[in-house]
Scaffold this motif. Structure first.
Motif, PDB file in Angstrom:
ATOM      1  N   LYS A 195     -57.509  81.741 -28.927  1.00 22.10           N
ATOM      2  CA  LYS A 195     -58.505  82.690 -29.426  1.00 22.10           C
ATOM      3  C   LYS A 195     -59.921  82.136 -29.275  1.00 22.10           C
ATOM      4  O   LYS A 195     -60.152  80.934 -29.466  1.00 22.10           O
ATOM      5  CB  LYS A 195     -58.253  83.013 -30.898  1.00 22.10           C
TER       6      LYS A 195
ATOM      7  N   CYS B 284     -64.077  83.097 -30.434  1.00 22.93           N
ATOM      8  CA  CYS B 284     -64.955  83.979 -31.213  1.00 22.93           C
ATOM      9  C   CYS B 284     -66.429  83.594 -31.036  1.00 22.93           C
ATOM     10  O   CYS B 284     -67.276  83.986 -31.828  1.00 22.93           O
ATOM     11  CB  CYS B 284     -64.583  83.965 -32.690  1.00 22.93           C
TER      12      CYS B 284
ATOM     13  N   GLN C  80     -62.873  80.064 -35.247  1.00 21.09           N
ATOM     14  CA  GLN C  80     -63.151  79.960 -36.679  1.00 21.09           C
ATOM     15  C   GLN C  80     -63.103  81.349 -37.299  1.00 21.09           C
ATOM     16  O   GLN C  80     -63.462  82.331 -36.654  1.00 21.09           O
ATOM     17  CB  GLN C  80     -64.534  79.337 -36.932  1.00 21.09           C
ATOM     18  N   ASN C  81     -62.672  81.414 -38.562  1.00 25.41           N
ATOM     19  CA  ASN C  81     -62.663  82.708 -39.233  1.00 25.41           C
ATOM     20  C   ASN C  81     -64.062  83.049 -39.758  1.00 25.41           C
ATOM     21  O   ASN C  81     -64.966  82.197 -39.781  1.00 25.41           O
ATOM     22  CB  ASN C  81     -61.623  82.750 -40.362  1.00 25.41           C
ATOM     23  N   GLU C  82     -64.261  84.287 -40.163  1.00 27.32           N
ATOM     24  CA  GLU C  82     -65.583  84.762 -40.590  1.00 27.32           C
ATOM     25  C   GLU C  82     -66.116  83.965 -41.772  1.00 27.32           C
ATOM     26  O   GLU C  82     -67.312  83.675 -41.853  1.00 27.32           O
ATOM     27  CB  GLU C  82     -65.518  86.248 -40.944  1.00 27.32           C
ATOM     28  N   ARG C  83     -65.223  83.606 -42.698  1.00 22.52           N
ATOM     29  CA  ARG C  83     -65.672  82.855 -43.874  1.00 22.52           C
ATOM     30  C   ARG C  83     -66.265  81.516 -43.489  1.00 22.52           C
ATOM     31  O   ARG C  83     -67.336  81.131 -43.965  1.00 22.52           O
ATOM     32  CB  ARG C  83     -64.487  82.647 -44.827  1.00 22.52           C
ATOM     33  N   ASP C  84     -65.562  80.779 -42.616  1.00 17.76           N
ATOM     34  CA  ASP C  84     -66.065  79.462 -42.232  1.00 17.76           C
ATOM     35  C   ASP C  84     -67.354  79.565 -41.420  1.00 17.76           C
ATOM     36  O   ASP C  84     -68.250  78.723 -41.564  1.00 17.76           O
ATOM     37  CB  ASP C  84     -65.004  78.687 -41.449  1.00 17.76           C
TER      38      ASP C  84
END
Length: 420
Positions: free
Chosen positions: A272, A274, A293-297
């Motif tokens: 993935k 981003c 990385q996810n949105e929070r991080d």
């Protein structure tokens, strides 16, 4: 008259950081490299072939994929090697006929170099183990190192490890006392256990943009000692290579292509993404593509750097973390790098996550890439890491910085060639 190149064997070679430094110096020929983990073996074989002009066959036989605990077999050879030549391909077996004796032949071994795995010695590793790593077999791998030294009788050896080795105490006896006694019995002088605290060297003192402290244990064979070949002269010569102004993160990674978070998540070859490059016309090599990385991080990274959280009191950092993630933790697991300072120690834990290695540019809101980790470790720009991302991070974090190794190599060569 030009001095003849010295020879060395590298034990626990990993992907070849220590070997790379010695070869980079132009003053050594590598006779053999011993490593157990297949991704590291493949990486080092590839480096010998592509950079140092060994044939495929020669690179295969010089990098021995073998468990060093079977020291007698390692020395004498003729075992079957189960290996994988490229990531993801099918296992197959080849006969490794050479062993260390076969590779060395009639040549003299001038040095044995290497550093056993540090996990059993590290303070962090011991803190996470219920028995403080006292039962870990890696505590005693130095015995295999000594057996190889005993077999080939080099004039000098270089044994590298973490400062935690100074306090490691498996079997209720300090590792450094065991090491001192073993080498003493086999005719080698090293600094006493009490003196070893004085031979902790920092990679940043040798041009590596990283605060990385390591114990460098140098041993000298008593039978080969002259007025110039002694421990004090060697350490003195090594210290002459220290620099006054450390390199910073900006010096080594600021030139690399920059990224920004994207609203779209793409998947390529099962991985993935981003982030997208800010300059779309620039070529982006595979190892410089940021990990997902996810949105929070991403939000945390941006705020952490822009608010300069590294410099806040610990209680503020913990509160900041808890507010953002909705927890009641006593630890803040985030930390960013600073453009104008050396990095903190690059660690193998990077293969799990990079939360302690947030990029210093708040707008990029990401952790460091494999390429950036390699440059911070002082690997040459053309060094290829061709395994999956996790293994690339792991082998970089476990490596000896090549630039630091090169300075040690030059100093020892000068001593052995009586140029001091």
């Amino acid at each position: 008259m030009k001095n003849k190149k010295l020879t060395f064997i590298d034990l626990f070679a990993g992907c070849g950081g220590l070997s790379e430094g010695f070869i980079m110096s132009g003053k050594y020929d590598a006779l053999a490299h011993v490593e157990w983990e297949i991704p590291m073996v493949r990486t080092l074989r590839s480096r010998l072939e592509k950079k140092w002009k060994h044939t495929n066959e020669d690179a295969f036989k010089r990098v021995l994929h073998f468990d060093i605990q079977k020291t007698e077999e390692l020395i004498n050879g003729n075992w079957k090697e189960e290996t994988i030549k490229s990531f993801g391909s099918t296992n197959h077996i080849e006969v490794q006929k050479y062993g260390l004796k076969g590779l060395v032949g009639k040549r003299k071994v001038d040095l044995v170099i290497g550093g056993p795995p540090c996990q059993a010695y590290s303070v962090a590793g011991r803190a996470q183990d219920k028995n403080s790593m006292k039962e870990d077999y890696r505590n005693y791998l130095f015995e295999s190192f000594i057996k190889v030294v005993e077999e080939f009788q080099p004039n000098i050896f270089v044994f590298e490890n973490v400062p935690g080795i100074l306090s490691a105490c498996p079997g209720d006896k300090k590792v450094t006392e065991r090491i001192f006694e073993y080498f003493d019995q086999h005719g080698y002088d090293i600094k006493t256990p009490d003196e070893l605290k004085n031979v902790i060297l920092s990679a940043s003192d040798f041009g590596v943009p990283q605060k990385r402290n390591r114990v460098i244990i140098v041993g000298v064979r008593r039978a080969s000692k002259t007025k110039n070949i002694n421990l004090d002269s060697i350490y003195s010569e090594i210290n002459k290579h220290k620099i006054k102004t450390p390199k910073t993160l900006r010096d080594v990674i600021n030139h690399l292509p920059k990224f920004k978070p994207s609203d779209k998540i793409t998947t390529l070859n099962g991985r993935k993404y981003c982030y997208i490059p800010i300059d779309e016309d620039k070529f982006i090599e595979e190892n410089h593509k940021p990990r997902f990385q996810n949105e929070r991080d991403i939000k945390i990274f941006r705020e952490w750097v822009s608010k300069n959280m590294n410099k806040r009191p610990m209680i503020e950092r913990i509160q900041f973390y808890n507010n953002l993630v909705g927890r009641n933790s006593k630890h803040a697991k985030y930390r960013s790098l600073d453009w104008d300072k050396p990095s903190q120690t690059i660690v193998a834990h990077l293969y799990k996550d990079g939360l302690m290695f947030i990029h210093p540019d708040a707008e990029q809101a990401r952790t460091i890439t494999v390429k950036e980790a390699a440059l911070i470790q002082s690997f040459p720009n053309d060094f290829e890491f061709i395994e999956n991302m996790g293994y690339n991070y792991k082998m970089i974090g476990n490596a000896v910085p090549p630039l630091m190794a090169e300075k040690i190599a030059i100093a020892i060569n000068k001593i052995l060639n009586n140029e001091v």
